[in-house]
Design a protein around this motif. Structure first.
Motif, PDB file in Angstrom:
ATOM      1  N   TYR A 101     -22.249 -81.538  -5.846  1.00  0.00           N
ATOM      2  CA  TYR A 101     -21.502 -80.788  -6.856  1.00  0.00           C
ATOM      3  C   TYR A 101     -22.491 -79.983  -7.688  1.00  0.00           C
ATOM      4  O   TYR A 101     -23.549 -80.494  -8.071  1.00  0.00           O
ATOM      5  N   SER A 102     -22.157 -78.731  -7.969  1.00  0.00           N
ATOM      6  CA  SER A 102     -23.034 -77.902  -8.788  1.00  0.00           C
ATOM      7  C   SER A 102     -22.204 -77.018  -9.705  1.00  0.00           C
ATOM      8  O   SER A 102     -21.060 -76.673  -9.414  1.00  0.00           O
ATOM      9  N   VAL A 103     -22.819 -76.675 -10.824  1.00  0.00           N
ATOM     10  CA  VAL A 103     -22.206 -75.772 -11.789  1.00  0.00           C
ATOM     11  C   VAL A 103     -23.288 -74.831 -12.294  1.00  0.00           C
ATOM     12  O   VAL A 103     -24.430 -75.229 -12.497  1.00  0.00           O
ATOM     13  N   GLY A 104     -22.937 -73.564 -12.426  1.00  0.00           N
ATOM     14  CA  GLY A 104     -23.808 -72.558 -13.026  1.00  0.00           C
ATOM     15  C   GLY A 104     -23.176 -72.121 -14.332  1.00  0.00           C
ATOM     16  O   GLY A 104     -21.995 -71.780 -14.365  1.00  0.00           O
ATOM     17  N   LEU A 105     -23.938 -72.154 -15.426  1.00  0.00           N
ATOM     18  CA  LEU A 105     -23.403 -71.840 -16.749  1.00  0.00           C
ATOM     19  C   LEU A 105     -24.176 -70.687 -17.374  1.00  0.00           C
ATOM     20  O   LEU A 105     -25.397 -70.628 -17.280  1.00  0.00           O
TER      21      LEU A 105
ATOM     22  N   ALA B 158     -16.145 -73.196  -3.279  1.00  0.00           N
ATOM     23  CA  ALA B 158     -15.942 -72.780  -4.666  1.00  0.00           C
ATOM     24  C   ALA B 158     -14.777 -73.549  -5.283  1.00  0.00           C
ATOM     25  O   ALA B 158     -13.705 -73.657  -4.686  1.00  0.00           O
ATOM     26  N   ILE B 159     -15.002 -74.099  -6.467  1.00  0.00           N
ATOM     27  CA  ILE B 159     -13.937 -74.742  -7.235  1.00  0.00           C
ATOM     28  C   ILE B 159     -13.358 -73.745  -8.225  1.00  0.00           C
ATOM     29  O   ILE B 159     -12.165 -73.695  -8.455  1.00  0.00           O
ATOM     30  N   SER B 160     -14.226 -72.942  -8.800  1.00  0.00           N
ATOM     31  CA  SER B 160     -13.773 -71.886  -9.708  1.00  0.00           C
ATOM     32  C   SER B 160     -14.182 -70.546  -9.127  1.00  0.00           C
ATOM     33  O   SER B 160     -15.100 -70.461  -8.305  1.00  0.00           O
TER      34      SER B 160
ATOM     35  N   MET C 173     -19.822 -78.434 -27.715  1.00  0.00           N
ATOM     36  CA  MET C 173     -19.400 -78.808 -26.370  1.00  0.00           C
ATOM     37  C   MET C 173     -20.657 -79.009 -25.521  1.00  0.00           C
ATOM     38  O   MET C 173     -21.477 -78.102 -25.392  1.00  0.00           O
ATOM     39  N   THR C 174     -20.795 -80.214 -24.967  1.00  0.00           N
ATOM     40  CA  THR C 174     -21.921 -80.554 -24.109  1.00  0.00           C
ATOM     41  C   THR C 174     -21.411 -80.660 -22.678  1.00  0.00           C
ATOM     42  O   THR C 174     -20.381 -81.284 -22.419  1.00  0.00           O
ATOM     43  N   VAL C 175     -22.132 -80.040 -21.738  1.00  0.00           N
ATOM     44  CA  VAL C 175     -21.734 -80.012 -20.330  1.00  0.00           C
ATOM     45  C   VAL C 175     -22.870 -80.585 -19.489  1.00  0.00           C
ATOM     46  O   VAL C 175     -24.028 -80.212 -19.676  1.00  0.00           O
ATOM     47  N   TRP C 176     -22.543 -81.517 -18.583  1.00  0.00           N
ATOM     48  CA  TRP C 176     -23.526 -82.034 -17.647  1.00  0.00           C
ATOM     49  C   TRP C 176     -22.837 -82.481 -16.374  1.00  0.00           C
ATOM     50  O   TRP C 176     -21.625 -82.639 -16.338  1.00  0.00           O
ATOM     51  N   VAL C 177     -23.613 -82.660 -15.317  1.00  0.00           N
ATOM     52  CA  VAL C 177     -23.118 -83.115 -14.018  1.00  0.00           C
ATOM     53  C   VAL C 177     -23.626 -84.534 -13.802  1.00  0.00           C
ATOM     54  O   VAL C 177     -24.805 -84.824 -14.021  1.00  0.00           O
ATOM     55  N   SER C 178     -22.730 -85.399 -13.360  1.00  0.00           N
ATOM     56  CA  SER C 178     -23.106 -86.788 -13.078  1.00  0.00           C
ATOM     57  C   SER C 178     -24.101 -86.829 -11.923  1.00  0.00           C
ATOM     58  O   SER C 178     -23.881 -86.194 -10.891  1.00  0.00           O
ATOM     59  N   PRO C 179     -25.185 -87.604 -12.069  1.00  0.00           N
ATOM     60  CA  PRO C 179     -26.117 -87.730 -10.948  1.00  0.00           C
ATOM     61  C   PRO C 179     -25.574 -88.619  -9.827  1.00  0.00           C
ATOM     62  O   PRO C 179     -26.045 -88.536  -8.695  1.00  0.00           O
ATOM     63  N   ASP C 180     -24.568 -89.436 -10.131  1.00  0.00           N
ATOM     64  CA  ASP C 180     -24.058 -90.409  -9.160  1.00  0.00           C
ATOM     65  C   ASP C 180     -22.729 -90.030  -8.522  1.00  0.00           C
ATOM     66  O   ASP C 180     -22.426 -90.467  -7.418  1.00  0.00           O
ATOM     67  N   ASP C 181     -21.906 -89.252  -9.232  1.00  0.00           N
ATOM     68  CA  ASP C 181     -20.583 -88.882  -8.742  1.00  0.00           C
ATOM     69  C   ASP C 181     -20.449 -87.370  -8.766  1.00  0.00           C
ATOM     70  O   ASP C 181     -21.099 -86.685  -9.547  1.00  0.00           O
ATOM     71  N   ASP C 182     -19.589 -86.847  -7.927  1.00  0.00           N
ATOM     72  CA  ASP C 182     -19.389 -85.410  -7.833  1.00  0.00           C
ATOM     73  C   ASP C 182     -18.405 -84.953  -8.898  1.00  0.00           C
ATOM     74  O   ASP C 182     -17.242 -84.633  -8.606  1.00  0.00           O
ATOM     75  N   VAL C 183     -18.885 -84.937 -10.147  1.00  0.00           N
ATOM     76  CA  VAL C 183     -18.020 -84.604 -11.267  1.00  0.00           C
ATOM     77  C   VAL C 183     -18.847 -83.944 -12.373  1.00  0.00           C
ATOM     78  O   VAL C 183     -20.034 -84.224 -12.531  1.00  0.00           O
TER      79      VAL C 183
END
Length: 127
Positions: free
Chosen positions: A15-19, A33-35, A97-107
């Motif tokens: 899972y990845s996100v670009g901000l 793509a999710i978004s 608002m804090t945004v991060w990606v879980s290292p263990d789950d795809d979320v």
């Protein structure tokens, strides 16, 4: 002349996100793509937008400066290696608002903190 906005890339391999500093960005899972994303870096990026309406406000404002900035708000963004922080300050209240990606789950996680800076009780709408 328009400048390219910096982009923070967060991910865990699947899972990845670009901000972007304005709150825009895109997310994907295993290459899908999710978004929505644009291939034109000079145009505003679509985003997962979060909106707030505070006391004495008739319209909602976005927590990031895009797509609908608060008319009197002061926005700031901080990028770290593992997270991004988007802050909106007004005279009466502020949000973080804090945004991060879980290292263990795809979320992707988003935590929103709201602080009423006045002495009066206040009601807020968050969507």
């Amino acid at each position: 002349m328009l400048a390219l906005l910096p982009t923070l890339l967060l991910g865990n391999g699947a899972y990845s996100v670009g901000l972007r500093p304005d709150g825009g960005g895109q997310s994907s899972w295993r290459g899908q793509a999710i978004s929505r994303a644009r291939d034109d870096l000079l145009r505003q990026t679509p985003c997962h937008a979060y909106f707030i309406r505070g006391p004495q406000q008739s319209a909602f404002s976005s927590l990031g400066s895009a797509p609908s900035a608060h008319p009197d708000g002061r926005y700031s963004t901080r990028f770290f290696a593992e997270r991004a922080e988007f802050e909106l300050d007004t005279e009466a209240w502020n949000t973080l608002m804090t945004v991060w990606v879980s290292p263990d789950d795809d979320v992707e996680f988003r935590r929103i903190s709201l602080h009423n800076l006045t002495e009066q009780a206040a009601e807020f709408d968050l969507i």
